[in-house]
Design a protein around this motif. Structure first.
Motif, mmCIF file in Angstrom:
data_model
loop_
_atom_site.group_PDB
_atom_site.id
_atom_site.type_symbol
_atom_site.label_atom_id
_atom_site.label_comp_id
_atom_site.label_asym_id
_atom_site.label_seq_id
_atom_site.Cartn_x
_atom_site.Cartn_y
_atom_site.Cartn_z
ATOM 1 N N GLY A 182 -16.072 -4.703 11.235
ATOM 2 C CA GLY A 182 -17.110 -3.928 11.723
ATOM 3 C C GLY A 182 -17.033 -3.874 13.272
ATOM 4 N N VAL B 113 -14.301 -3.513 14.842
ATOM 5 C CA VAL B 113 -13.206 -4.410 15.437
ATOM 6 C C VAL B 113 -12.035 -3.127 16.144
ATOM 7 C CG1 VAL B 113 -11.062 -5.513 14.953
ATOM 8 C CG2 VAL B 113 -13.234 -6.170 14.050
ATOM 9 N N ILE C 224 -9.854 -3.748 9.541
ATOM 10 C CA ILE C 224 -10.278 -2.546 10.341
ATOM 11 C C ILE C 224 -10.347 -1.346 9.469
ATOM 12 C CG2 ILE C 224 -9.505 -3.336 12.814
ATOM 13 C CD1 ILE C 224 -6.808 -1.530 12.030
HETATM 14 C C1 LIG Z 1 -15.431 6.683 5.443
HETATM 15 C C2 LIG Z 1 -15.572 5.298 4.983
HETATM 16 C C3 LIG Z 1 -15.549 4.957 3.603
HETATM 17 C C4 LIG Z 1 -15.848 3.608 3.528
HETATM 18 N N1 LIG Z 1 -15.905 3.381 2.150
HETATM 19 C C5 LIG Z 1 -16.149 1.865 1.581
HETATM 20 C C6 LIG Z 1 -16.029 1.732 0.267
HETATM 21 O O1 LIG Z 1 -15.592 2.333 -0.684
HETATM 22 N N2 LIG Z 1 -16.484 0.336 0.132
HETATM 23 C C7 LIG Z 1 -16.894 -0.598 1.111
HETATM 24 O O2 LIG Z 1 -17.092 -1.776 0.674
HETATM 25 N N3 LIG Z 1 -16.833 -0.260 2.299
HETATM 26 C C8 LIG Z 1 -16.482 1.034 2.718
HETATM 27 N N4 LIG Z 1 -16.482 1.450 4.097
HETATM 28 C C9 LIG Z 1 -16.963 0.264 4.850
HETATM 29 C C10 LIG Z 1 -15.800 -0.416 5.460
HETATM 30 O O3 LIG Z 1 -15.066 -0.921 4.623
HETATM 31 C C11 LIG Z 1 -16.142 -1.045 6.809
HETATM 32 O O4 LIG Z 1 -16.904 -2.403 6.221
HETATM 33 C C12 LIG Z 1 -17.093 -0.619 7.753
HETATM 34 O O5 LIG Z 1 -16.276 0.621 8.097
HETATM 35 C C13 LIG Z 1 -17.290 -1.184 9.115
HETATM 36 O O6 LIG Z 1 -15.715 -1.465 9.747
HETATM 37 P P1 LIG Z 1 -15.037 -0.501 10.836
HETATM 38 O O7 LIG Z 1 -16.213 -0.415 11.941
HETATM 39 O O8 LIG Z 1 -14.031 -1.291 11.317
HETATM 40 O O9 LIG Z 1 -15.067 1.057 10.354
HETATM 41 C C14 LIG Z 1 -16.086 2.628 4.402
HETATM 42 C C15 LIG Z 1 -16.252 3.157 5.813
HETATM 43 C C16 LIG Z 1 -16.072 4.693 6.127
HETATM 44 C C17 LIG Z 1 -16.067 4.611 7.503
#
Ligand SMILES: Cc1cc2nc3c(=O)[nH]c(=O)nc-3n(C[C@H](O)[C@H](O)[C@H](O)COP(=O)(O)O)c2cc1C
Length: 333
Positions: free
Chosen positions: A288, A290, A309
């Motif tokens: 989240g 990073v 990430i």
């Molecule tokens: C387009 C998109 C699709 C995602 N799909 C999933 C998912 O299918 N399952 C899940 O647990 N998290 C999903 N996430 C959340 C990410 O795994 C992560 O927890 C969240 O994006 C925070 O990390 P970040 O700030 O590095 O993106 C998704 C995030 C994005 C942006």
């Protein structure tokens, strides 16, 4: 200030650049000489992580590129979310990007080819796994909350052979009611049969993915209740329903990237504090907001065992893993 001319995909609409990603990943994999980036290596319950930086769930939902990610230097992968039956995404706009806020917004709702197709993909690539594979599991949109545990039990039963760990996803904001399963009313009854099934068929670790939008009391409850039930760790956090100042994103859907960083860090800090010595060898994965190598090292210093990430790959590009390895080695020479 971010230089978009160095990242031409940021000129494209979010959905277009998102769909081009896999193509460039394949291209990269076919040109480079393979080498795993080993830095700050880690072993947990027999799993060997060449480094502690991995790919978050949602980027490779069906594991279609499971054999390629390690070529970028990922230390582990979280594939999914996988659901039992094939389902299409939510209707309407699914993805947007704010280059100024360095944020993504999505309301995908677990588009998935379903578990049968996933099993086929995983068996095909089984000998090409170079990193631990975490499989993130969810429920079908049509499954009522009362029988949600059945979907997770089904997936664990079917995928145990292929997963190094399961991540139980009940924190996505894009499947109606899903987050309710984290509440006092549901959590114990929901987790009970899932943990029982795992104990029946093996020892594959079960991690619980938490929402960044829990109150302090809710967070403490989720952690202590799941700890009592002997969960093996937590992935913190999913996307947020809160909106940063100046955001033009709709009110539904989850936001990720820079605006999530402080929330996610706070949940990590509180988690480490609430668990204290009771944590034992349980795994904490921080995800989240990073967005730099510095952020990766900070999460590890705060007490995370592993870091993931997603949004940084969009804003910083595919060399994020390589740069973190380089940065780590420079600091520890
Ligand atoms: C387009 C998109 C699709 C995602 N799909 C999933 C998912 O299918 N399952 C899940 O647990 N998290 C999903 N996430 C959340 C990410 O795994 C992560 O927890 C969240 O994006 C925070 O990390 P970040 O700030 O590095 O993106 C998704 C995030 C994005 C942006």
């Amino acid at each position: 200030m971010m230089k978009n001319y160095k990242r031409p995909w940021l000129w494209l609409p979010a959905s277009v650049s998102h769909s081009l990603g896999p193509f460039f990943l394949k291209l990269h994999g076919s040109f480079r000489s393979y080498k795993t980036y080993s830095w700050n290596s880690f072993e947990w319950r027999g799993l060997k992580f060449a480094n502690r930086l991995g790919l978050a769930a949602g980027m490779d939902k069906d594991g279609a590129h499971i054999g390629d990610w390690w070529t970028l230097g990922a230390g582990f992968l979280e594939i999914g979310t996988i659901v039992p039956k094939a389902q299409s995404p939510n209707s309407g706009i699914l993805l947007d990007r704010d280059n100024h806020l360095q944020a993504l917004w999505n309301r995908m709702g677990f588009p998935s080819r379903g578990v049968e197709s996933f099993k086929h993909t995983l068996s095909k690539y089984a000998d090409r796994h170079h990193t631990p594979i975490f499989v993130n599991i969810g429920k079908n949109r049509s499954t009522p909350l009362e029988s949600a545990a059945d979907d997770y039990v089904h997936l664990i039963n079917d995928l145990d052979l292929f997963a190094d760990a399961f991540v139980i996803n009940i924190s996505s904001p894009n499947t109606q009611g899903l987050r309710t399963l984290l509440s006092r009313e549901y959590l114990q009854n929901f987790l009970g049969p899932i943990i029982e099934k795992r104990n029946q068929i093996g020892t594959t670790p079960l991690l619980l993915k938490l929402s960044p939008d829990l109150s302090d009391q809710e967070l403490e409850f989720c952690l202590l209740q799941s700890l009592k039930m002997n969960i093996d760790g937590w992935v913190i956090t999913n996307t947020t329903l809160t909106r940063p100042k100046g955001s033009r994103f709709p009110t539904d859907g989850g936001v990720s990237g820079t605006p999530l960083a402080n929330l996610s860090k706070e949940v990590l800090r509180k988690t480490v504090k609430i668990l204290g010595d009771q944590r034992g060898d349980r795994l904490i994965v921080s995800v989240g907001g990073v967005m730099s190598s510095e952020d990766v090292f900070e999460r590890l210093e705060m007490g995370a065992d592993l870091v993931e990430i997603f949004t940084a790959l969009i804003f910083e590009g595919p060399f994020f893993f390589k740069n973190a390895a380089h940065e780590y080695r420079t600091r520890h020479q």
